[in-house]
Structures are given as C-alpha cells and as structure tokens.
Design an enzyme around this catalytic site. Structure first.
Site, mmCIF file in Angstrom:
data_model
loop_
_atom_site.group_PDB
_atom_site.id
_atom_site.type_symbol
_atom_site.label_atom_id
_atom_site.label_comp_id
_atom_site.label_asym_id
_atom_site.label_seq_id
_atom_site.Cartn_x
_atom_site.Cartn_y
_atom_site.Cartn_z
ATOM 1 N N THR A 194 -51.538 21.500 39.387
ATOM 2 C CA THR A 194 -50.450 21.343 40.533
ATOM 3 C C THR A 194 -49.290 21.425 39.739
ATOM 4 O O THR A 194 -48.948 21.506 38.693
ATOM 5 C CB THR A 194 -50.616 20.154 41.280
ATOM 6 O OG1 THR A 194 -50.757 18.946 40.461
ATOM 7 C CG2 THR A 194 -51.907 20.152 42.236
ATOM 8 N N ASP A 195 -48.113 21.398 40.899
ATOM 9 C CA ASP A 195 -46.613 21.437 40.446
ATOM 10 C C ASP A 195 -46.056 20.076 40.424
ATOM 11 O O ASP A 195 -44.842 19.818 40.492
ATOM 12 C CB ASP A 195 -46.014 22.116 41.406
ATOM 13 C CG ASP A 195 -46.344 23.449 41.501
ATOM 14 O OD1 ASP A 195 -46.741 24.200 40.359
ATOM 15 O OD2 ASP A 195 -46.647 24.215 42.563
ATOM 16 N N SER B 30 -41.806 16.122 40.343
ATOM 17 C CA SER B 30 -41.994 17.388 41.159
ATOM 18 C C SER B 30 -41.405 18.324 40.111
ATOM 19 O O SER B 30 -40.213 18.325 39.683
ATOM 20 C CB SER B 30 -40.884 17.280 42.563
ATOM 21 O OG SER B 30 -41.011 18.576 42.774
ATOM 22 N N ARG B 31 -42.167 19.392 39.726
ATOM 23 C CA ARG B 31 -41.872 20.158 38.731
ATOM 24 C C ARG B 31 -40.993 21.346 39.337
ATOM 25 O O ARG B 31 -40.435 22.053 38.551
ATOM 26 C CB ARG B 31 -43.073 20.916 38.113
ATOM 27 C CG ARG B 31 -43.828 19.844 37.185
ATOM 28 C CD ARG B 31 -44.985 20.336 36.485
ATOM 29 N NE ARG B 31 -45.580 19.342 35.768
ATOM 30 C CZ ARG B 31 -46.734 18.800 36.387
ATOM 31 N NH1 ARG B 31 -47.176 19.163 37.464
ATOM 32 N NH2 ARG B 31 -47.406 17.966 35.610
ATOM 33 N N VAL B 32 -40.999 21.324 40.529
ATOM 34 C CA VAL B 32 -39.762 22.285 41.245
ATOM 35 C C VAL B 32 -38.491 21.804 41.561
ATOM 36 O O VAL B 32 -37.317 22.273 41.009
ATOM 37 C CB VAL B 32 -40.481 22.817 42.516
ATOM 38 C CG1 VAL B 32 -39.320 23.652 43.312
ATOM 39 C CG2 VAL B 32 -41.715 23.543 42.604
#
Length: 512
Positions: free
Chosen positions: A349-350, A375-377
């Site tokens: 997941t991101d 949250s990698r975004v």
C-alpha cells in the site's frame, strides 16, 4: 359462392408454401456441429473443497457446475484430480455426482443497478429485493491497469476525520491501509469516510469479509439511515459462508468498482477486512494440501493481495479519467504490526493509518497513532488551504506526544515546556471526533487555524471540544467567501487568516 371459398383456400395454401420454402432454406443453410461437454466425478468433498477426477482440460480459475446446481472454482490442477472450491452449500454435494466444465471464468454483475443493493460475491441479492438487472458482467479476476494508463494522484479524498485529513491525507487513486488491534475503530473510520462522500461525486463499495452478521447488519443500517446507501454497493461474505465465497469477495467488489472507474467515475472501495480474507485462503490452501509457509499461510499469499490492490489507481483522461481508492483493513494482535500479513500489506500500500489500543482506551478517538501512521502520497493531495495549516501540525503533535511521555517521569518542567504541553493537549482535543460526524474541509481548516494560533490555550481542556464546535457552527456562516475559497482549492491569504482569528477570538470571548 365458389369463388368466395377458393380465395381463402388459395391464401392459406400460399402461406403454407412460403413457410415450407423458408424451412427448406433454413435446413439447407444449417450445418450441424458437435459441442464437446466435459464431465468429471466428485471423489470427495470436505469443508467446501471438492476433489474431482475426469476434467483433464479444465483451466485454472475456470467455473464448473455440480449436478446439484452449485458452482465451483477450479483452483488446484493436479495430475490425476482437480481441487474445486465450492461457491455454495457443500452439504448438497456428495461423492459420485457429476461435475461439468463451463469454459468461462467467474463473473460478477456490474452497473448502476447495484447502487443501494446488498449482494453476495456472486452478485445475488441479500436484501430481499428483486434480482440485480446488470448492465454487464465482468470477470472477478482482472489484470491491473498498465503503467501507461495511470495518472498521478493529486485530488484529495476527504474522509471528514480531522486527524486523518490533516496528518495522513488520502488521495483519489491511493491505497491506504487501516491497521490496528480488534475494537480500535478501524471500521468506524471506513464508515465515516463513506458517509463523507455524500455530494462529492464519489461512489463507494463496502466489502465485508468474514465479519459477524450483527456487525455487518449494523454497518448497513447506519449507511441506510444516513442516506449513504444510495451511492454505495455492499458486498457481503459472512463468517458462516464457505471459504470460497470469502476468497472471491474482494475481487468481486473490485470488479464492481472498476466498472464505474472505467466510466470516468471516482470510486472508494473498503475491504473489511483482509485478515479474514487471508485466513480463508489459508484454509483453502491447507485443505488442498498445499505446502504451508510462515504462520501456515501459503507461499503465494503476497501475490494474493498485491494483484488485488494493484487494481486501485487513477486513470489518465484518455482511459476514462476515473479513480479507484482502496482502504484495506487489517487486524493486528497485541499491537504486532510486524506480523506476516500486516507487513505484506504495508509493503503493497501507499501508507497506513495505525490505530493504537492505548489511545483508544484513553478515550482518544479516533485513536490515530501519528508516529506510526504515514501517507506516502502526502500533502500532494491536500487542498492548498489545508496544506498551509497542517504542514507543521504532524511534527508538532508527534513532539508533543514524546514530551508528554517524558514529563510523566516527574521531571521539573520549565515554563516553555509546560506551555508546549498545554497547547498540545488542546490540539489533541481538537483532533478528537465522535463517530458519524464527519467534518467538511472548511470546518477543519478554520478550527486548525484557531488551534495553531493558540486561541484555545486559555480555555480549560475539558471545554475545548465545545469551543471548537461553536467555531465550526459560527464561522462558515459569518465568512462564507472563505469557505468558498477553501472548497475551490485557493490559498488562504494573510488577511483571510486574520479575519478567521478575529472572529474566533470574539466567539471565545462571548462564549467563555
């Protein structure tokens, strides 16, 4: 008189001649052919797994039908027998009955008719309404979109939860894991996120896998009472259902969501939860005598979830421009986030939202552990006004939690440290939020502006939530143009912040 009788006779004779001529032409054109039907025989059946002999050309994941009418999925292709997962009641199946190939893969009905419905993974209604009139059928297992079909994730998916939208933002097309122990509020975050999509042009698919009937019924009831079922499809594989149905449930839900995504819509799909999904697949694999690996899970368990979650994405405009946002839920035991299945999903997941049981037991809900959540975004998906307010909030709040832990040792604190602790406690009160009460982005930004400017610091901690509620109720009506700017994705100018601060100060002064 004779002419009167002959006319109908001639007409009837002519009609017969024309009919017979058509039949003759049809017979001449007909070319008889043979249709091969391949049958096998059930050798044994146990816990939803049937061992079948006599299907030498059956394909992997091909559908088969039993003599009793039940459907099955071929998942284990042996040299002398085939392992078939029964997608129904295996009590009707016994050794010796016939099994026939269908020549097709498992499909699920898709389309607008599914909105507002509760169905099982085969698309059969569970809400006692009429059968689903599908616009089309889609395979349950489909390849993920190609890299060149994908677009960057830049549009926010607002959850309505301050702690998430401010510190762990989610974008449309992202895969964000919700992880935590039992009874820490994982499903509550997912349900609140669905509720917050009203009037935001986001369709939702809620997939319940192996959950208790009472829990699923409660979730459906809340969605229906709050008007969220109108834009939601609920796919249910109950805990009493055979493991085969639980195994295909998230793939069926994703195919339903992909139909809308391919038609240019934004879709949110919730998998509640993938722990039960992994256990169902482990049960299937062990019954099929596949070699067990770590924690008795089969070796392809990573691929099981990766091929599911890779289907979540944001498509380019030339491919429809829709998006599919995935919120998989996973359960940990004794806060062991490094267990096999959680670590697998974290790597797929991101980012993850980690819910701490310690915070939950302290009545800090939602119990989001900021230090373990990511949250990698990141802020790329936040509204500009939100990003300006929340950019430093995560770091400051993490430092406050560490400082609070250190202060419990009884060390004497200087005045600056004491002020930092008092401010952090009030920020924590602002981040608390009851269930089923999602907040708009404008309401969140306004309260966070007030908190970042220390406007709540002179209020007793137990009164901060009341003061924040007054601010949310008053400021949007007094400053509607600022609300419009936030919704439109515009930045807050210094004069806008000054007006918010002045109005909040007046509210706090007039309502001590």
């Amino acid at each position: 008189m004779t002419d009167h009788v002959d006319n109908p006779t001639r007409a009837l004779a002519g009609a017969l001649d024309r009919t017979l001529a058509r039949l003759d032409r049809a017979v001449d054109r007909h070319r008889p052919g043979l249709r091969v039907r391949e049958f096998g025989t059930v050798r044994s059946v146990d816990h939803g797994i049937a061992k079948v002999s006599g299907l030498p050309r059956v394909a992997y994941e091909e559908m088969v039908t039993f003599e009793t009418g039940e459907m099955g999925l071929a998942l284990d292709l042996g040299e002398h027998e085939v392992g078939v997962v029964v997608l129904g009641d295996d009590a009707k199946i016994r050794a010796g009955i016939e099994v026939e190939r269908t020549g097709r893969v498992l499909q699920v009905p898709v389309g607008e008719a599914l909105l507002g419905r509760v169905v099982n993974p085969l698309g059969e209604p569970l809400d006692r309404h009429e059968p689903v009139h599908a616009a089309a059928f889609r395979p349950v297992e489909r390849p993920a979109p190609e890299i060149l079909e994908r677009a960057p994730v830049t549009t926010p998916l607002q959850t309505g939860i301050v702690a998430v939208d401010a510190m762990v933002p989610i974008g449309r097309g992202q895969r964000e894991l919700i992880v935590g122990d039992r009874q820490t509020g994982k499903t509550a975050i997912a349900i609140d996120t669905i509720l917050n999509q009203r009037d935001k042009d986001v369709l939702c698919v809620y997939c319940a896998i192996g959950q208790r009937n009472a829990s699923v019924a409660h979730a459906i009831s809340e969605l229906r009472e709050r008007g969220a079922l109108d834009y939601t499809v609920v796919v249910v594989a109950e805990s009493e259902d055979p493991p085969g149905l639980q195994f295909i449930a998230p793939y069926a839900a994703t195919s339903i969501a992909e139909y809308f995504m391919r038609n240019g819509r934004d879709v949110l799909v919730v998998y509640d939860d993938l722990t039960q999904h992994a256990r169902a697949y482990r049960e299937i694999s062990l019954l099929m005598r596949r070699p067990p690996g770590r924690e008795a899970f089969p070796g392809d368990i990573f691929y099981l979830h990766s091929r599911l979650l890779e289907r979540a994405t944001h498509l380019r405009d030339e491919h429809g421009g829709g998006s599919l946002t995935a919120l998989p839920i996973i359960e940990t035991e004794a806060e062991n986030i490094s267990a096999y299945i959680p670590t697998n999903l974290i790597s797929i997941t991101d980012g993850q939202i980690y819910l701490s049981p310690k915070l939950f037991h302290k009545d800090i809900v939602p119990a989001v552990d900021v230090g373990r959540s990511v949250s990698r975004v990141g802020g790329k998906t936040q509204l500009p006004a939100f990003r300006a307010v929340a950019s430093e909030l995560r770091l400051a709040y993490s430092q406050f939690e560490e400082l609070e832990t250190f202060s419990r040792f009884g060390t004497r604190l200087d005045e600056d440290t004491r002020r930092t602790l008092e401010h952090g406690r009030r920020v924590r009160e602002v981040l608390k939020q009851p269930q089923y009460q999602p907040q708009s982005a404008a309401e969140q930004v306004i309260v966070l502006v007030a908190a970042s400017e220390n406007l709540f610091d002179d209020i007793p901690v137990e009164d901060v939530q009341h003061a924040a509620r007054q601010v949310r109720d008053t400021v949007p009506g007094e400053l509607p143009y600022i609300v419009r700017k936030i919704k439109a994705g515009e930045k807050l100018q210094p004069e806008d912040r000054a007006q918010i601060i002045d109005l909040v100060q007046n509210i706090i002064t007039l309502n001590p």
